[in-house]
Design a protein around this motif. Structure first.
Motif, PDB file in Angstrom:
ATOM      1  N   PRO A   1       0.820  -1.224   0.000  1.00 14.59           N
ATOM      2  CA  PRO A   1       0.000   0.000   0.000  1.00 14.59           C
ATOM      3  C   PRO A   1       0.850   1.268   0.000  1.00 14.59           C
ATOM      4  CG  PRO A   1      -0.686  -1.530   1.741  1.00 14.59           C
ATOM      5  CD  PRO A   1       0.595  -2.047   1.198  1.00 14.59           C
ATOM      6  N   ALA A   2       0.372   2.276  -0.692  1.00 15.76           N
ATOM      7  CA  ALA A   2       1.043   3.572  -0.698  1.00 15.76           C
ATOM      8  C   ALA A   2       0.649   4.398   0.531  1.00 15.76           C
ATOM      9  CB  ALA A   2       0.706   4.338  -1.970  1.00 15.76           C
ATOM     10  N   ASP A   3      -0.548   4.201   1.015  1.00 19.53           N
ATOM     11  CA  ASP A   3      -1.079   4.941   2.164  1.00 19.53           C
ATOM     12  C   ASP A   3      -0.413   4.431   3.447  1.00 19.53           C
ATOM     13  OD1 ASP A   3      -2.569   5.939   4.296  1.00 19.53           O
ATOM     14  OD2 ASP A   3      -4.487   5.695   3.275  1.00 19.53           O
ATOM     15  N   PRO A   4       0.238   5.311   4.231  1.00 20.53           N
ATOM     16  CA  PRO A   4       0.897   4.872   5.468  1.00 20.53           C
ATOM     17  C   PRO A   4      -0.052   4.178   6.439  1.00 20.53           C
ATOM     18  CG  PRO A   4       1.654   7.068   4.876  1.00 20.53           C
ATOM     19  CD  PRO A   4       0.530   6.738   3.941  1.00 20.53           C
ATOM     20  N   ALA A   5      -1.305   4.615   6.492  1.00 22.43           N
ATOM     21  CA  ALA A   5      -2.264   3.969   7.395  1.00 22.43           C
ATOM     22  C   ALA A   5      -2.524   2.534   6.954  1.00 22.43           C
ATOM     23  CB  ALA A   5      -3.566   4.757   7.436  1.00 22.43           C
TER      24      ALA A   5
ATOM     25  N   GLN B   1      -0.394   0.737   5.237  1.00 20.38           N
ATOM     26  CA  GLN B   1       0.842   0.001   5.502  1.00 20.38           C
ATOM     27  C   GLN B   1       0.845  -0.534   6.936  1.00 20.38           C
ATOM     28  OE1 GLN B   1       4.168   2.563   4.658  1.00 20.38           O
ATOM     29  NE2 GLN B   1       3.611   2.821   2.501  1.00 20.38           N
ATOM     30  N   GLU B   2       0.405   0.284   7.875  1.00 17.68           N
ATOM     31  CA  GLU B   2       0.364  -0.158   9.271  1.00 17.68           C
ATOM     32  C   GLU B   2      -0.665  -1.266   9.463  1.00 17.68           C
ATOM     33  OE1 GLU B   2       2.464   0.548  11.794  1.00 17.68           O
ATOM     34  OE2 GLU B   2       3.537   1.426  10.091  1.00 17.68           O
ATOM     35  N   ARG B   3      -1.784  -1.169   8.774  1.00 12.84           N
ATOM     36  CA  ARG B   3      -2.781  -2.257   8.851  1.00 12.84           C
ATOM     37  C   ARG B   3      -2.213  -3.536   8.275  1.00 12.84           C
ATOM     38  NH1 ARG B   3      -8.238  -1.296   6.157  1.00 12.84           N
ATOM     39  NH2 ARG B   3      -8.543  -3.421   6.927  1.00 12.84           N
TER      40      ARG B   3
ATOM     41  N   MET C   1      -0.249  -9.013   9.280  1.00 13.47           N
ATOM     42  CA  MET C   1       0.792 -10.021   9.079  1.00 13.47           C
ATOM     43  C   MET C   1       1.427 -10.452  10.403  1.00 13.47           C
ATOM     44  SD  MET C   1       2.595  -8.989   5.431  1.00 13.47           S
ATOM     45  CE  MET C   1       3.205  -7.378   5.937  1.00 13.47           C
ATOM     46  N   HIS C   2       1.662  -9.496  11.297  1.00 13.59           N
ATOM     47  CA  HIS C   2       2.258  -9.850  12.591  1.00 13.59           C
ATOM     48  C   HIS C   2       1.273 -10.638  13.441  1.00 13.59           C
ATOM     49  CE1 HIS C   2       6.188  -8.037  12.377  1.00 13.59           C
ATOM     50  NE2 HIS C   2       5.678  -6.902  11.924  1.00 13.59           N
ATOM     51  N   HIS C   3      -0.001 -10.323  13.348  1.00 12.70           N
ATOM     52  CA  HIS C   3      -1.004 -11.099  14.088  1.00 12.70           C
ATOM     53  C   HIS C   3      -1.042 -12.541  13.581  1.00 12.70           C
ATOM     54  CE1 HIS C   3      -4.647 -11.958  16.360  1.00 12.70           C
ATOM     55  NE2 HIS C   3      -5.181 -12.434  15.249  1.00 12.70           N
ATOM     56  N   VAL C   4      -0.996 -12.696  12.277  1.00 10.93           N
ATOM     57  CA  VAL C   4      -1.010 -14.043  11.701  1.00 10.93           C
ATOM     58  C   VAL C   4       0.219 -14.835  12.136  1.00 10.93           C
ATOM     59  CG1 VAL C   4      -0.759 -15.334   9.534  1.00 10.93           C
ATOM     60  CG2 VAL C   4      -2.476 -13.522   9.718  1.00 10.93           C
ATOM     61  N   THR C   5       1.403 -14.261  11.924  1.00  4.65           N
ATOM     62  CA  THR C   5       2.622 -15.017  12.196  1.00  4.65           C
ATOM     63  C   THR C   5       2.887 -15.176  13.692  1.00  4.65           C
ATOM     64  OG1 THR C   5       3.993 -13.018  12.009  1.00  4.65           O
ATOM     65  CG2 THR C   5       3.664 -14.324  10.010  1.00  4.65           C
ATOM     66  N   GLY C   6       2.561 -14.148  14.468  1.00  8.55           N
ATOM     67  CA  GLY C   6       2.889 -14.185  15.883  1.00  8.55           C
ATOM     68  C   GLY C   6       1.865 -14.858  16.765  1.00  8.55           C
ATOM     69  N   VAL C   7       0.577 -14.751  16.401  1.00  9.18           N
ATOM     70  CA  VAL C   7      -0.481 -15.262  17.263  1.00  9.18           C
ATOM     71  C   VAL C   7      -1.162 -16.490  16.648  1.00  9.18           C
ATOM     72  CG1 VAL C   7      -2.575 -14.700  18.568  1.00  9.18           C
ATOM     73  CG2 VAL C   7      -0.847 -12.925  18.162  1.00  9.18           C
ATOM     74  N   VAL C   8      -1.772 -16.321  15.468  1.00 12.90           N
ATOM     75  CA  VAL C   8      -2.456 -17.465  14.852  1.00 12.90           C
ATOM     76  C   VAL C   8      -1.483 -18.622  14.667  1.00 12.90           C
ATOM     77  CG1 VAL C   8      -3.890 -18.255  12.938  1.00 12.90           C
ATOM     78  CG2 VAL C   8      -3.977 -15.847  13.624  1.00 12.90           C
TER      79      VAL C   8
ATOM     80  N   ALA D   1      -7.895  -8.372   1.885  1.00 16.78           N
ATOM     81  CA  ALA D   1      -7.778  -7.885   3.265  1.00 16.78           C
ATOM     82  C   ALA D   1      -7.893  -6.375   3.362  1.00 16.78           C
ATOM     83  CB  ALA D   1      -6.455  -8.361   3.860  1.00 16.78           C
ATOM     84  N   LEU D   2      -7.238  -5.664   2.429  1.00 20.42           N
ATOM     85  CA  LEU D   2      -7.218  -4.208   2.460  1.00 20.42           C
ATOM     86  C   LEU D   2      -7.963  -3.600   1.273  1.00 20.42           C
ATOM     87  CD1 LEU D   2      -3.491  -3.682   3.525  1.00 20.42           C
ATOM     88  CD2 LEU D   2      -5.516  -3.764   4.972  1.00 20.42           C
ATOM     89  N   GLY D   3      -8.859  -4.367   0.699  1.00 15.93           N
ATOM     90  CA  GLY D   3      -9.640  -3.888  -0.437  1.00 15.93           C
ATOM     91  C   GLY D   3      -9.066  -4.340  -1.765  1.00 15.93           C
ATOM     92  N   THR D   4      -7.795  -4.043  -2.017  1.00 16.88           N
ATOM     93  CA  THR D   4      -7.106  -4.545  -3.205  1.00 16.88           C
ATOM     94  C   THR D   4      -6.026  -5.529  -2.763  1.00 16.88           C
ATOM     95  OG1 THR D   4      -5.526  -2.703  -3.163  1.00 16.88           O
ATOM     96  CG2 THR D   4      -7.508  -2.417  -4.500  1.00 16.88           C
TER      97      THR D   4
END
Length: 215
Positions: free
Chosen positions: A86-90, A92-94, A99-106, A155-158
C-alpha cells in the motif's frame, strides 16, 4: 547476478512467500528444506539462516531475509514497482498489523501447538491437551484476524502481500478442521481462485479443487 532463492518446505508458512514470488512474477529458484529430517539444523542451512527457520529468501545481491513478514514487505515494496504494497501509510500499518497477528499469534501461539506439541515440554500423555489449547488459540485469533479486514474481498480492499500471509493460516485451518470465521472463509475461497495460488498449491503437492469446501 544470481536469481533469488526461496528456502521453503511445502505446506508450511513458506507457502505464503512462494505465492508472493509468483504474484510479483519474479524469476527465482527453490530449495526444499526437509524439516522432519533436520535439514534446517545442518551447518549448510544454518550458514544461511542461523535460526534454522523457514522461509529464507536469498536476494540477488546475496543478502538473505529470514523473517516472513520482512520477506513479504520487501517483495511488496521492491517488485512490480511496489504494486502489492500500500502507498497509504495507514494501510501500511494495517498490513503489518495483520501479518504480525497471523505469524505471531495465529501461527506462533496457536498452530505451533497443533503441529509441534512436543516443543512445549509436554510428555506424550499431555500432547492432546497442548493440541486442543492450540486449536482454541488459533480459532480465537482467526476471529480477531477477521475483524482486522475490510468487509469483503481482499484484506485491504485490493490485493497486497498481506493476503498470502492470511492465506497460509486459512489453508492450515482447512487442513486441520479449525473453524474459519465467515469473513476469512470468503477470503480463503477468493484467494483459491487466483492463478498464482493454484500453481503454488499444485507445485507443493495439493489439489486446490479439494480445498475451501467446509462451511
Amino acid at each position: 547476478m544470481a536469481n533469488m532463492c526461496l528456502y521453503m518446505a511445502p505446506g508450511s508458512c513458506s507457502t505464503a512467500a512462494n505465492i508472493i514470488l509468483e504474484e510479483v512474477e519474479e524469476v527465482f529458484e527453490v530449495a526444499v528444506i526437509d524439516i522432519p529430517a533436520g535439514q534446517n539444523r545442518r551447518p549448510e542451512y544454518l550458514a544461511i539462516n542461523p535460526r534454522g527457520t523457514i522461509p529464507s529468501l536469498r536476494l540477488r545481491d546475496g543478502s538473505v531475509l529470514t523473517d516472513l513478514v520482512t520477506i513479504a514487505e520487501w517483495l511488496g515494496r521492491n517488485c512490480r514497482r511496489g504494486r502489492y504494497w500500500p502507498a497509504d501509510p495507514a494501510l501500511q500499518e494495517r498490513a503489518r498489523a495483520i501479518m504480525h497477528h497471523v505469524t505471531g499469534v495465529v501461527h506462533g501461539q496457536g498452530f505451533a501447538r497443533v503441529f509441534v506439541p512436543e516443543a512445549y515440554g509436554c510428555d506424550p500423555q499431555e500432547a492432546a491437551q497442548v493440541i486442543a489449547e492450540g486449536r482454541r488459540i488459533a480459532a480465537q485469533a482467526l476471529v480477531e484476524a477477521a475483524a482486522m479486514l475490510d468487509a469483503e474481498g481482499y484484506a485491504l480492499g485490493t490485493f497486497t502481500v498481506a493476503d498470502p500471509i492470511l492465506f497460509y493460516v486459512e489453508f492450515w485451518a482447512d487442513m486441520t478442521d479449525v473453524p474459519l470465521p465467515p469473513r476469512l472463509l470468503d477470503h480463503y475461497r477468493f484467494m483459491l481462485g487466483r492463478d498464482a495460488v493454484y500453481r503454488v498449491l499444485r507445485e507443493e503437492g495439493y489439489d486446490p479443487g479439494r480445498l475451501g469446501k467446509a462451511a
